[in-house]
Motif scaffolding. Structure first.
Motif, PDB file in Angstrom:
ATOM      1  N   GLY A  32      85.910  13.748  39.283  1.00  0.00           N
ATOM      2  CA  GLY A  32      84.974  14.570  40.038  1.00  0.00           C
ATOM      3  C   GLY A  32      83.708  14.956  39.307  1.00  0.00           C
ATOM      4  N   HIS A  33      83.281  14.133  38.337  1.00  0.00           N
ATOM      5  CA  HIS A  33      81.971  14.425  37.738  1.00  0.00           C
ATOM      6  C   HIS A  33      80.930  14.472  38.864  1.00  0.00           C
ATOM      7  CE1 HIS A  33      78.219  13.994  35.550  1.00  0.00           C
ATOM      8  NE2 HIS A  33      78.881  14.451  34.498  1.00  0.00           N
ATOM      9  N   SER A  34      79.949  15.337  38.745  1.00  0.00           N
ATOM     10  CA  SER A  34      78.999  15.516  39.866  1.00  0.00           C
ATOM     11  C   SER A  34      78.251  14.234  40.199  1.00  0.00           C
ATOM     12  CB  SER A  34      78.015  16.637  39.554  1.00  0.00           C
ATOM     13  OG  SER A  34      77.162  16.254  38.507  1.00  0.00           O
TER      14      SER A  34
ATOM     15  N   GLY B 165      79.640  22.256  30.765  1.00  0.00           N
ATOM     16  CA  GLY B 165      78.787  21.084  30.587  1.00  0.00           C
ATOM     17  C   GLY B 165      77.476  21.273  31.313  1.00  0.00           C
ATOM     18  N   GLY B 166      76.419  20.761  30.717  1.00  0.00           N
ATOM     19  CA  GLY B 166      75.085  20.856  31.310  1.00  0.00           C
ATOM     20  C   GLY B 166      74.078  21.232  30.252  1.00  0.00           C
ATOM     21  N   SER B 167      73.433  20.192  29.672  1.00  0.00           N
ATOM     22  CA  SER B 167      72.387  20.393  28.671  1.00  0.00           C
ATOM     23  C   SER B 167      72.861  21.170  27.440  1.00  0.00           C
ATOM     24  CB  SER B 167      71.159  21.081  29.291  1.00  0.00           C
ATOM     25  OG  SER B 167      70.586  20.232  30.277  1.00  0.00           O
ATOM     26  N   VAL B 168      74.108  20.915  27.044  1.00  0.00           N
ATOM     27  CA  VAL B 168      74.616  21.519  25.803  1.00  0.00           C
ATOM     28  C   VAL B 168      73.995  20.790  24.621  1.00  0.00           C
ATOM     29  CG1 VAL B 168      76.678  21.867  24.362  1.00  0.00           C
ATOM     30  CG2 VAL B 168      76.798  22.220  26.837  1.00  0.00           C
ATOM     31  N   ASN B 169      73.587  21.544  23.611  1.00  0.00           N
ATOM     32  CA  ASN B 169      73.067  20.927  22.380  1.00  0.00           C
ATOM     33  C   ASN B 169      73.411  21.826  21.186  1.00  0.00           C
ATOM     34  OD1 ASN B 169      71.104  23.015  22.238  1.00  0.00           O
ATOM     35  ND2 ASN B 169      69.815  21.892  23.693  1.00  0.00           N
TER      36      ASN B 169
ATOM     37  N   TRP C 170      72.592  21.711  38.474  1.00  0.00           N
ATOM     38  CA  TRP C 170      71.205  21.991  38.094  1.00  0.00           C
ATOM     39  C   TRP C 170      71.009  22.002  36.577  1.00  0.00           C
ATOM     40  CZ3 TRP C 170      71.482  26.581  35.401  1.00  0.00           C
ATOM     41  CH2 TRP C 170      72.558  27.423  35.708  1.00  0.00           C
ATOM     42  N   ALA C 171      72.092  22.032  35.825  1.00  0.00           N
ATOM     43  CA  ALA C 171      71.968  22.075  34.358  1.00  0.00           C
ATOM     44  C   ALA C 171      72.184  20.704  33.725  1.00  0.00           C
ATOM     45  CB  ALA C 171      72.974  23.071  33.777  1.00  0.00           C
ATOM     46  N   ILE C 172      72.676  19.747  34.512  1.00  0.00           N
ATOM     47  CA  ILE C 172      73.027  18.440  33.940  1.00  0.00           C
ATOM     48  C   ILE C 172      71.782  17.593  33.737  1.00  0.00           C
ATOM     49  CG2 ILE C 172      74.260  16.280  34.354  1.00  0.00           C
ATOM     50  CD1 ILE C 172      76.403  17.855  35.783  1.00  0.00           C
ATOM     51  N   GLY C 173      71.537  17.237  32.483  1.00  0.00           N
ATOM     52  CA  GLY C 173      70.434  16.342  32.164  1.00  0.00           C
ATOM     53  C   GLY C 173      69.060  16.945  32.374  1.00  0.00           C
ATOM     54  N   THR C 174      68.994  18.254  32.585  1.00  0.00           N
ATOM     55  CA  THR C 174      67.700  18.881  32.874  1.00  0.00           C
ATOM     56  C   THR C 174      67.101  19.578  31.660  1.00  0.00           C
ATOM     57  OG1 THR C 174      68.820  20.921  33.525  1.00  0.00           O
ATOM     58  CG2 THR C 174      68.334  19.336  35.282  1.00  0.00           C
TER      59      THR C 174
ATOM     60  N   PHE D 266      83.130  21.935  25.364  1.00  0.00           N
ATOM     61  CA  PHE D 266      81.996  21.354  26.086  1.00  0.00           C
ATOM     62  C   PHE D 266      82.239  19.931  26.529  1.00  0.00           C
ATOM     63  CE2 PHE D 266      80.251  24.316  22.857  1.00  0.00           C
ATOM     64  CZ  PHE D 266      79.799  25.287  23.746  1.00  0.00           C
ATOM     65  N   LEU D 267      81.581  19.585  27.619  1.00  0.00           N
ATOM     66  CA  LEU D 267      81.435  18.192  28.036  1.00  0.00           C
ATOM     67  C   LEU D 267      79.938  17.898  27.911  1.00  0.00           C
ATOM     68  CD1 LEU D 267      82.673  15.625  29.155  1.00  0.00           C
ATOM     69  CD2 LEU D 267      82.500  16.576  31.453  1.00  0.00           C
ATOM     70  N   ILE D 268      79.621  16.981  27.011  1.00  0.00           N
ATOM     71  CA  ILE D 268      78.219  16.818  26.599  1.00  0.00           C
ATOM     72  C   ILE D 268      77.730  15.416  26.933  1.00  0.00           C
ATOM     73  CG2 ILE D 268      76.649  16.968  24.633  1.00  0.00           C
ATOM     74  CD1 ILE D 268      78.984  18.535  23.215  1.00  0.00           C
ATOM     75  N   GLY D 269      76.635  15.324  27.640  1.00  0.00           N
ATOM     76  CA  GLY D 269      76.051  14.033  27.973  1.00  0.00           C
ATOM     77  C   GLY D 269      75.023  13.626  26.928  1.00  0.00           C
ATOM     78  N   GLY D 270      73.769  13.924  27.195  1.00  0.00           N
ATOM     79  CA  GLY D 270      72.652  13.462  26.361  1.00  0.00           C
ATOM     80  C   GLY D 270      72.851  13.691  24.867  1.00  0.00           C
ATOM     81  N   ALA D 271      73.292  14.883  24.499  1.00  0.00           N
ATOM     82  CA  ALA D 271      73.396  15.215  23.069  1.00  0.00           C
ATOM     83  C   ALA D 271      74.611  14.567  22.394  1.00  0.00           C
ATOM     84  CB  ALA D 271      73.441  16.734  22.876  1.00  0.00           C
TER      85      ALA D 271
ATOM     86  N   TYR E 225      83.360  23.134  33.943  1.00  0.00           N
ATOM     87  CA  TYR E 225      82.340  23.704  34.829  1.00  0.00           C
ATOM     88  C   TYR E 225      80.995  23.093  34.461  1.00  0.00           C
ATOM     89  CZ  TYR E 225      78.806  26.839  36.652  1.00  0.00           C
ATOM     90  OH  TYR E 225      77.677  27.338  37.272  1.00  0.00           O
ATOM     91  N   GLU E 226      80.450  22.323  35.384  1.00  0.00           N
ATOM     92  CA  GLU E 226      79.168  21.672  35.131  1.00  0.00           C
ATOM     93  C   GLU E 226      78.219  21.941  36.290  1.00  0.00           C
ATOM     94  OE1 GLU E 226      79.499  18.264  32.120  1.00  0.00           O
ATOM     95  OE2 GLU E 226      79.923  17.435  34.082  1.00  0.00           O
ATOM     96  N   PRO E 227      77.403  22.992  36.164  1.00  0.00           N
ATOM     97  CA  PRO E 227      76.443  23.241  37.247  1.00  0.00           C
ATOM     98  C   PRO E 227      75.493  22.048  37.374  1.00  0.00           C
ATOM     99  CG  PRO E 227      76.002  24.685  35.344  1.00  0.00           C
ATOM    100  CD  PRO E 227      77.268  23.938  35.043  1.00  0.00           C
TER     101      PRO E 227
ATOM    102  N   GLY F  16      82.267  14.033  24.554  1.00  0.00           N
ATOM    103  CA  GLY F  16      80.992  13.357  24.806  1.00  0.00           C
ATOM    104  C   GLY F  16      81.134  12.410  25.985  1.00  0.00           C
ATOM    105  N   ASN F  17      80.250  12.547  26.940  1.00  0.00           N
ATOM    106  CA  ASN F  17      80.243  11.666  28.116  1.00  0.00           C
ATOM    107  C   ASN F  17      79.039  10.738  27.989  1.00  0.00           C
ATOM    108  OD1 ASN F  17      80.183  10.501  30.625  1.00  0.00           O
ATOM    109  ND2 ASN F  17      79.714  12.393  31.750  1.00  0.00           N
ATOM    110  N   TRP F  18      79.318   9.504  27.635  1.00  0.00           N
ATOM    111  CA  TRP F  18      78.207   8.565  27.398  1.00  0.00           C
ATOM    112  C   TRP F  18      77.620   8.000  28.684  1.00  0.00           C
ATOM    113  CZ3 TRP F  18      80.824   5.315  22.892  1.00  0.00           C
ATOM    114  CH2 TRP F  18      80.868   6.117  21.742  1.00  0.00           C
ATOM    115  N   LYS F  19      78.271   8.263  29.793  1.00  0.00           N
ATOM    116  CA  LYS F  19      77.783   7.759  31.094  1.00  0.00           C
ATOM    117  C   LYS F  19      77.509   6.253  31.010  1.00  0.00           C
ATOM    118  CE  LYS F  19      76.162  12.385  32.011  1.00  0.00           C
ATOM    119  NZ  LYS F  19      75.258  13.288  32.676  1.00  0.00           N
ATOM    120  N   MET F  20      76.366   5.791  31.511  1.00  0.00           N
ATOM    121  CA  MET F  20      76.099   4.344  31.497  1.00  0.00           C
ATOM    122  C   MET F  20      75.109   4.032  30.372  1.00  0.00           C
ATOM    123  SD  MET F  20      75.220   1.981  34.836  1.00  0.00           S
ATOM    124  CE  MET F  20      73.452   2.258  34.835  1.00  0.00           C
TER     125      MET F  20
HETATM  126  P1  PGA Z   1      74.111  16.581  29.827  1.00  0.00           P
HETATM  127  O1  PGA Z   1      75.283  15.956  30.722  1.00  0.00           O
HETATM  128  O2  PGA Z   1      74.726  17.155  28.593  1.00  0.00           O
HETATM  129  O3  PGA Z   1      73.195  15.405  29.533  1.00  0.00           O
HETATM  130  O4  PGA Z   1      73.435  17.626  30.653  1.00  0.00           O
HETATM  131  C1  PGA Z   1      76.515  16.615  30.843  1.00  0.00           C
HETATM  132  C2  PGA Z   1      77.439  15.866  31.771  1.00  0.00           C
HETATM  133  O5  PGA Z   1      76.984  15.323  32.778  1.00  0.00           O
HETATM  134  O6  PGA Z   1      78.647  15.773  31.519  1.00  0.00           O
END
Ligand code: PGA
Length: 261
Positions: free
Chosen positions: A94-96, A213-217, A173-177, A233-238, A169-171, A9-13
Protein backbone atom coordinates in the motif's frame (compact mmCIF):
# COMPACT_ATOMS: atom_id res chain seq x y z
CA UNK A 1 8.17 -2.32 25.87
CA UNK A 2 11.25 -1.18 24.02
CA UNK A 3 10.81 -1.18 20.26
CA UNK A 4 13.92 -1.55 18.09
CA UNK A 5 13.93 1.25 15.52
CA UNK A 6 13.73 0.36 11.85
CA UNK A 7 15.60 2.40 9.27
CA UNK A 8 14.37 1.34 5.84
CA UNK A 9 15.39 2.58 2.41
CA UNK A 10 12.91 2.48 -0.45
CA UNK A 11 14.85 2.75 -3.68
CA UNK A 12 11.69 2.80 -5.80
CA UNK A 13 12.60 2.63 -9.51
CA UNK A 14 16.18 3.83 -9.06
CA UNK A 15 19.73 2.40 -9.22
CA UNK A 16 21.28 -0.26 -11.44
CA UNK A 17 22.90 -3.57 -10.54
CA UNK A 18 26.35 -1.97 -10.39
CA UNK A 19 24.99 0.63 -7.93
CA UNK A 20 23.66 -2.15 -5.70
CA UNK A 21 27.13 -3.70 -5.54
CA UNK A 22 28.78 -0.33 -4.86
CA UNK A 23 26.16 0.39 -2.19
CA UNK A 24 26.91 -2.90 -0.42
CA UNK A 25 30.64 -2.15 -0.60
CA UNK A 26 30.09 1.29 0.93
CA UNK A 27 28.11 -0.25 3.80
CA UNK A 28 30.73 -2.95 4.35
CA UNK A 29 33.51 -0.33 4.37
CA UNK A 30 31.68 1.54 7.12
CA UNK A 31 32.28 -1.35 9.53
CA UNK A 32 29.81 -3.64 11.27
CA UNK A 33 26.14 -2.64 11.22
CA UNK A 34 24.44 -1.05 14.20
CA UNK A 35 22.88 -3.77 16.29
CA UNK A 36 20.16 -1.69 17.88
CA UNK A 37 18.62 -0.69 14.58
CA UNK A 38 16.86 -2.96 12.08
CA UNK A 39 18.14 -1.95 8.64
CA UNK A 40 16.02 -2.84 5.62
CA UNK A 41 16.38 -2.02 1.93
CA UNK A 42 13.65 -2.24 -0.69
CA UNK A 43 15.32 -2.54 -4.11
CA UNK A 44 13.45 -2.78 -7.40
CA UNK A 45 12.39 -6.40 -7.98
CA UNK A 46 15.03 -7.31 -10.57
CA UNK A 47 17.75 -6.60 -8.01
CA UNK A 48 16.10 -8.22 -5.03
CA UNK A 49 18.20 -11.39 -5.12
CA UNK A 50 21.43 -9.51 -5.84
CA UNK A 51 20.74 -7.06 -3.03
CA UNK A 52 19.88 -9.86 -0.60
CA UNK A 53 23.20 -11.56 -1.37
CA UNK A 54 25.26 -8.37 -1.33
CA UNK A 55 23.78 -6.82 1.83
CA UNK A 56 23.76 -10.09 3.74
CA UNK A 57 25.26 -8.91 6.95
CA UNK A 58 24.28 -5.30 6.81
CA UNK A 59 20.66 -5.17 5.95
CA UNK A 60 17.72 -7.39 5.20
CA UNK A 61 15.80 -6.72 2.03
CA UNK A 62 12.17 -6.49 1.09
CA UNK A 63 9.86 -6.33 -1.91
CA UNK A 64 8.36 -2.96 -2.83
CA UNK A 65 5.16 -4.71 -3.81
CA UNK A 66 3.77 -8.22 -4.25
CA UNK A 67 0.65 -9.44 -6.03
CA UNK A 68 -2.43 -10.27 -4.01
CA UNK A 69 -2.84 -13.64 -5.76
CA UNK A 70 -0.64 -16.60 -4.98
CA UNK A 71 0.61 -17.07 -8.58
CA UNK A 72 -0.62 -17.17 -12.15
CA UNK A 73 -1.15 -15.13 -15.30
CA UNK A 74 -0.20 -11.66 -14.04
CA UNK A 75 2.43 -10.43 -16.46
CA UNK A 76 5.04 -8.19 -14.91
CA UNK A 77 4.00 -8.85 -11.32
CA UNK A 78 5.86 -10.59 -8.52
CA UNK A 79 4.35 -13.21 -6.22
CA UNK A 80 5.03 -13.03 -2.49
CA UNK A 81 6.56 -16.52 -2.60
CA UNK A 82 8.91 -15.41 -5.39
CA UNK A 83 10.01 -12.38 -3.39
CA UNK A 84 10.70 -14.63 -0.45
CA UNK A 85 12.55 -17.10 -2.66
CA UNK A 86 14.71 -14.25 -3.96
CA UNK A 87 15.77 -13.39 -0.42
CA UNK A 88 13.17 -10.91 0.82
CA UNK A 89 12.18 -10.88 4.47
CA UNK A 90 9.76 -7.94 4.22
CA UNK A 91 7.29 -6.49 1.74
CA UNK A 92 5.71 -3.07 1.48
CA UNK A 93 1.94 -3.05 1.07
CA UNK A 94 0.00 0.00 0.00
CA UNK A 95 2.75 2.51 -0.68
CA UNK A 96 0.98 5.68 -1.84
CA UNK A 97 2.61 5.40 -5.27
CA UNK A 98 0.98 1.98 -5.68
CA UNK A 99 -2.34 3.37 -4.49
CA UNK A 100 -2.02 6.39 -6.80
CA UNK A 101 -0.53 4.92 -9.99
CA UNK A 102 -1.89 1.39 -9.78
CA UNK A 103 -5.26 2.15 -8.25
CA UNK A 104 -4.77 -0.12 -5.26
CA UNK A 105 -7.75 -0.02 -2.92
CA UNK A 106 -7.62 -0.44 0.84
CA UNK A 107 -9.01 -3.95 0.43
CA UNK A 108 -6.42 -4.92 -2.20
CA UNK A 109 -3.66 -3.59 0.03
CA UNK A 110 -4.97 -5.78 2.85
CA UNK A 111 -5.02 -8.82 0.54
CA UNK A 112 -1.41 -8.14 -0.43
CA UNK A 113 -0.40 -7.81 3.21
CA UNK A 114 -2.17 -11.06 3.98
CA UNK A 115 -0.43 -12.84 1.10
CA UNK A 116 2.88 -11.46 2.33
CA UNK A 117 2.25 -12.78 5.79
CA UNK A 118 1.12 -16.12 4.37
CA UNK A 119 4.58 -16.83 2.95
CA UNK A 120 6.38 -15.70 6.08
CA UNK A 121 7.38 -12.19 5.07
CA UNK A 122 6.73 -9.25 7.36
CA UNK A 123 4.33 -6.78 5.75
CA UNK A 124 5.07 -3.08 6.13
CA UNK A 125 1.68 -1.50 5.60
CA UNK A 126 1.78 2.09 4.36
CA UNK A 127 -0.95 4.61 5.08
CA UNK A 128 -1.19 8.35 4.55
CA UNK A 129 -3.43 11.21 3.55
CA UNK A 130 -3.14 13.64 0.64
CA UNK A 131 -2.73 17.38 1.17
CA UNK A 132 -6.33 17.97 0.16
CA UNK A 133 -7.58 15.39 2.64
CA UNK A 134 -5.53 17.01 5.40
CA UNK A 135 -6.80 20.46 4.51
CA UNK A 136 -10.37 19.14 4.61
CA UNK A 137 -9.79 17.79 8.11
CA UNK A 138 -10.14 14.22 6.90
CA UNK A 139 -6.76 12.85 7.95
CA UNK A 140 -7.92 10.55 10.75
CA UNK A 141 -10.93 9.30 8.81
CA UNK A 142 -8.74 8.45 5.80
CA UNK A 143 -6.17 6.68 7.97
CA UNK A 144 -8.88 4.76 9.81
CA UNK A 145 -10.35 3.62 6.49
CA UNK A 146 -6.92 2.51 5.25
CA UNK A 147 -6.21 0.74 8.51
CA UNK A 148 -9.53 -1.07 9.00
CA UNK A 149 -9.00 -3.93 6.51
CA UNK A 150 -5.38 -4.55 7.59
CA UNK A 151 -5.91 -4.68 11.35
CA UNK A 152 -6.35 -8.45 11.39
CA UNK A 153 -3.20 -8.90 9.30
CA UNK A 154 -1.15 -6.65 11.56
CA UNK A 155 -2.49 -8.53 14.56
CA UNK A 156 -1.40 -11.85 13.04
CA UNK A 157 1.98 -10.39 12.03
CA UNK A 158 2.60 -9.43 15.65
CA UNK A 159 2.89 -13.06 16.64
CA UNK A 160 3.76 -14.79 13.40
CA UNK A 161 6.65 -12.85 11.86
CA UNK A 162 10.12 -11.89 12.89
CA UNK A 163 9.47 -8.23 12.13
CA UNK A 164 6.18 -8.11 14.03
CA UNK A 165 3.45 -5.61 13.24
CA UNK A 166 4.87 -2.75 11.20
CA UNK A 167 2.99 0.25 9.92
CA UNK A 168 4.40 3.21 7.98
CA UNK A 169 2.73 6.62 8.14
CA UNK A 170 3.62 8.42 4.93
CA UNK A 171 1.67 11.60 4.28
CA UNK A 172 1.42 11.86 0.50
CA UNK A 173 2.19 15.60 0.61
CA UNK A 174 5.54 14.89 2.29
CA UNK A 175 6.79 12.20 -0.09
CA UNK A 176 9.54 13.41 -2.38
CA UNK A 177 8.64 17.05 -1.75
CA UNK A 178 11.41 18.01 0.65
CA UNK A 179 8.62 19.04 3.03
CA UNK A 180 8.65 16.55 5.88
CA UNK A 181 5.79 16.48 8.38
CA UNK A 182 6.77 18.37 11.51
CA UNK A 183 7.56 16.16 14.50
CA UNK A 184 4.33 17.47 16.10
CA UNK A 185 2.16 16.49 13.14
CA UNK A 186 3.83 13.11 12.73
CA UNK A 187 3.68 12.37 16.47
CA UNK A 188 -0.04 13.19 16.63
CA UNK A 189 -0.80 10.80 13.75
CA UNK A 190 1.44 8.06 15.14
CA UNK A 191 -0.27 8.27 18.48
CA UNK A 192 -3.66 8.03 16.74
CA UNK A 193 -2.51 4.94 14.83
CA UNK A 194 -1.10 3.30 17.95
CA UNK A 195 -4.35 3.91 19.77
CA UNK A 196 -6.30 2.38 16.88
CA UNK A 197 -4.11 -0.74 17.06
CA UNK A 198 -4.52 -0.97 20.83
CA UNK A 199 -8.28 -0.55 20.42
CA UNK A 200 -8.27 -3.53 18.06
CA UNK A 201 -6.35 -5.65 20.53
CA UNK A 202 -4.88 -4.42 23.76
CA UNK A 203 -1.09 -4.56 23.46
CA UNK A 204 -0.97 -4.66 19.65
CA UNK A 205 -0.32 -0.93 19.46
CA UNK A 206 2.36 -1.09 22.16
CA UNK A 207 4.21 -3.81 20.26
CA UNK A 208 3.82 -2.41 16.74
CA UNK A 209 6.56 -0.39 15.15
CA UNK A 210 5.18 2.67 13.42
CA UNK A 211 7.56 4.25 10.92
CA UNK A 212 7.39 7.73 9.50
CA UNK A 213 8.13 8.37 5.83
CA UNK A 214 8.19 11.51 3.73
CA UNK A 215 11.30 13.59 3.04
CA UNK A 216 13.26 12.13 5.95
CA UNK A 217 16.93 13.13 5.93
CA UNK A 218 19.90 13.45 8.27
CA UNK A 219 18.75 16.93 9.33
CA UNK A 220 15.24 16.04 10.48
CA UNK A 221 15.49 12.38 11.60
CA UNK A 222 16.67 13.04 15.17
CA UNK A 223 13.77 15.35 16.05
CA UNK A 224 11.29 12.93 14.54
CA UNK A 225 12.71 9.85 16.24
CA UNK A 226 12.74 11.74 19.54
CA UNK A 227 8.95 11.46 19.63
CA UNK A 228 7.74 8.47 21.65
CA UNK A 229 5.47 7.00 18.98
CA UNK A 230 7.89 7.26 16.06
CA UNK A 231 9.82 3.99 15.73
CA UNK A 232 11.91 4.61 12.64
CA UNK A 233 11.69 5.60 9.03
CA UNK A 234 10.88 4.60 5.50
CA UNK A 235 13.21 6.72 3.41
CA UNK A 236 13.12 7.29 -0.33
CA UNK A 237 15.42 9.96 -1.78
CA UNK A 238 17.87 10.09 1.13
CA UNK A 239 18.41 6.31 0.97
CA UNK A 240 19.76 6.33 -2.58
CA UNK A 241 23.20 7.49 -1.51
CA UNK A 242 24.81 5.06 0.96
CA UNK A 243 26.65 7.87 2.77
CA UNK A 244 23.40 9.69 3.47
CA UNK A 245 21.61 6.47 4.49
CA UNK A 246 24.49 5.59 6.82
CA UNK A 247 24.37 9.02 8.41
CA UNK A 248 20.70 8.52 9.22
CA UNK A 249 21.33 5.01 10.62
CA UNK A 250 24.04 6.36 12.91
CA UNK A 251 21.86 9.20 14.10
CA UNK A 252 19.06 6.73 14.88
CA UNK A 253 21.24 4.16 16.64
CA UNK A 254 20.84 4.04 20.35
CA UNK A 255 17.53 5.88 20.39
CA UNK A 256 15.22 2.85 20.67
CA UNK A 257 11.79 4.24 21.30
CA UNK A 258 8.96 3.30 23.57
CA UNK A 259 8.83 3.23 27.34
CA UNK A 260 11.71 1.39 29.00
CA UNK A 261 10.97 -2.25 29.92
P1 PGA B 1 11.00 10.26 0.27
O1 PGA B 1 10.12 8.95 -0.03
O2 PGA B 1 11.88 9.98 1.44
O3 PGA B 1 11.78 10.49 -1.01
O4 PGA B 1 10.04 11.38 0.54
C1 PGA B 1 9.59 8.20 1.03
C2 PGA B 1 8.77 7.05 0.51
O5 PGA B 1 8.06 7.20 -0.49
O6 PGA B 1 8.81 5.94 1.06
Amino acid sequence: MKRTPIVAGNWKMNLLGSDVVAYAEALAAAGPPETDVDIVLFPTPVYLAAAARAMLEWASVGAQDVHAEEKGAYTGDVAAAQARDAGAAWALAGHSERRQYHGESNVEVARKAERTLGVGLTPVVCVGETLEQRQQGETEAILDAQLAPVLAVLDAADGDTEGGAVLAYEPVWAIGTGLSASPEIAAAVHSHLRRALNDYRSGLGDAARILYGGSVNADNCVDLLGRPDIDGFLIGGASLDPASFLRIIRLCAGSGSGPAP
